[in-house]
Write an enzyme that holds these catalytic residues in place. Sequence first.
Site, PDB file in Angstrom:
ATOM      1  CG  ASP A 217      32.138   5.020   6.685  1.00 37.03           C
ATOM      2  OD1 ASP A 217      32.361   6.239   6.784  1.00 37.03           O
ATOM      3  OD2 ASP A 217      32.194   4.393   5.611  1.00 37.03           O
TER       4      ASP A 217
ATOM      5  CD  GLN B   6      29.258  10.507   1.446  1.00 34.98           C
ATOM      6  OE1 GLN B   6      28.715  11.604   1.383  1.00 34.98           O
ATOM      7  NE2 GLN B   6      30.267  10.184   0.665  1.00 34.98           N
TER       8      GLN B   6
ATOM      9  CE  LYS C 168      34.090  10.891   1.222  1.00 40.40           C
ATOM     10  NZ  LYS C 168      33.899  10.860  -0.218  1.00 40.40           N
TER      11      LYS C 168
HETATM   12  N1  PLP Z   1      32.903   5.730   3.599  1.00 40.89           N
HETATM   13  C1  PLP Z   1      31.992   6.356   2.842  1.00 40.89           C
HETATM   14  C2  PLP Z   1      30.533   6.166   3.142  1.00 40.89           C
HETATM   15  C3  PLP Z   1      32.392   7.167   1.781  1.00 40.89           C
HETATM   16  O1  PLP Z   1      31.496   7.783   1.030  1.00 40.89           O
HETATM   17  C4  PLP Z   1      33.779   7.319   1.533  1.00 40.89           C
HETATM   18  C5  PLP Z   1      34.248   8.126   0.395  1.00 40.89           C
HETATM   19  O2  PLP Z   1      33.545   8.310  -0.584  1.00 40.89           O
HETATM   20  C6  PLP Z   1      34.678   6.654   2.365  1.00 40.89           C
HETATM   21  C7  PLP Z   1      34.204   5.881   3.390  1.00 40.89           C
HETATM   22  C8  PLP Z   1      36.158   6.784   2.166  1.00 40.89           C
HETATM   23  O3  PLP Z   1      36.573   8.089   2.397  1.00 40.89           O
HETATM   24  P1  PLP Z   1      38.046   8.539   2.046  1.00 40.89           P
HETATM   25  O4  PLP Z   1      38.301   8.135   0.623  1.00 40.89           O
HETATM   26  O5  PLP Z   1      38.043  10.015   2.239  1.00 40.89           O
HETATM   27  O6  PLP Z   1      38.954   7.835   3.006  1.00 40.89           O
END
Ligand code: PLP
Length: 404
Positions: free
Chosen positions: A198, A201, A224
Amino acid sequence: MSFKNIKKDFPILEQKVNGKNLVYLDSAATTQKPKEVINSLNNYYKETNSNIHRGVHTLSQKATEKYEKARVMIANFIDATSSKEIIFVRGATEAVNLVASSYVKPLLMENDEIIISQMEHHANIVPWQMVCEEKKAKLKIIPIDENGELIINKFNELINKKTKFISLNHVSNSLGTINPIKKIIHIAHQKNIKIMIDGAQAVQHLEISMKDIDADFYCFSGHKMYAPTGIGILYGKKELLEQMPPYQGGGDMIKSVTFEKTTYNDIPNRFEAGTPNISGAIALGKAIEYINKIGISNINKHEEDLLNYATSKLKKINKVKIIGEAKEKAAVISFIIEGIHPHDIGTIMDSHGIAIRAGHHCTQPIMDFYNVPATARASFAIYNTKEDVDELVKAIEKCIKVFA
Ligand code: PLP
C-alpha cells in the site's frame, strides 16, 4: 532547486483561515492541487468531455487518447513494465478490496493465513478481515517496536506453509515510518508468497520502481499526490492480473455478452467496469507531470529538511512527545502534548489558521499500541516551508500556555 515560490502554484493556499494566513499541514490526509491540475479538470469539461473507448467521434477519441496517455505516464512514473499493469480505481481503498476479492479470495482455504502489520491503515486491515471471515482464514500481524518500526524477526517467524498472502504499507500515515519493503518483498518471494504494498503515503515522497522492488501488487490514491479525489491506481504484475477474475461486471470490461455467456475483456479494461473517472485520470497524469517537473528527488530532499527541522523544534518543547521515531521516516509527525487532548490541539491550531489532523488517522491499532486515544499530526508536502513549521511551533507554545 528553490521551493520558495511553489506555494504560488496552489491557489487554495492564498486564503486566510480565521483571519490568519492558512498553513496547511494535513497533506497526508489529502494534498492541495496545483493550478495545472485544476485547469486540467476545467479544460477537460470545456473542451474534451465525452465517454471513452466506445465512440468513433472526435471528442470520444480525444478523451480516450488522453485517458490512455495518463495510464502510460503513470506506468512510467512507477517504472512498471507495461501500461497494461495499471488499473484505474477510486483510490488505495478500492485497490486493496479489488486484490482481496479477485486475487486472494479464490485461493484462500480454511485455516490459511494472511499477514499484515500493526501499522496498517484501516484500508489495509478491514478488507483482509472480511475475506478471512468469509473463508475462515486467519489474519496474522507483524508487531512494531516503540520507535514505530516493523519487527522483521517476528515477520520471519509468522511466515509458514499456511501463509497465502502478505499486504503491508510502504509508509505509515500515522508514524511516517518508511518500511524496508524491498527486503520484505524479497523474503516473501523466497517463500513463494505474493505480496501487495500500500503505497498511499509513499509515491508522493519517494522515487519508486516496480521493476526494482518487484512487488506483485502496489496501490496509491491520486488525491494524496496533488491530483483530484476519486482516482487511484492499482498496479499488478501482468501475469497475475491476467489470471484474475473481474472485480465488478458491467460495460467496457467485456469482449462479448449473450444471456448464455459473457467473455471478459483483456487487462486493464477487465478491471474497469463502467464509465471511469476520465477527468480524474487525466488530471492524475497532469499531477505526475507537475511532480516530474520539480523532480521527486528534489521533493524528497525538501521534505526531509522540513521533517528534520520540525522534529528538532518539537523536541525542544517541554510536554511535547513525538509518536513514531523510526530511523527512516517520511514527512509526517504525530505528536501528543501532556495534559491536552489532541482534538483540543487541533482546534487551537485551527484558530491560528493552521490545518493539522487530530484523531486515530484510521489506524486504531497504532493508538492502542502507544496507549493513546489519538494523536495530533502535522504532515508536509512540496508547498510547505520552514516558516510554516515556525508557525506551528509558535501555536503549540501558545496552546501549552492556554492549558497550563
Ligand atoms: N493507506 C494509507 C497508508 C493511507 O494513508 C490511506 C489514506 O489515508 C489509505 C490507504 C486509503 O486511501 P483512500 O482513502 O484514498 O482510499
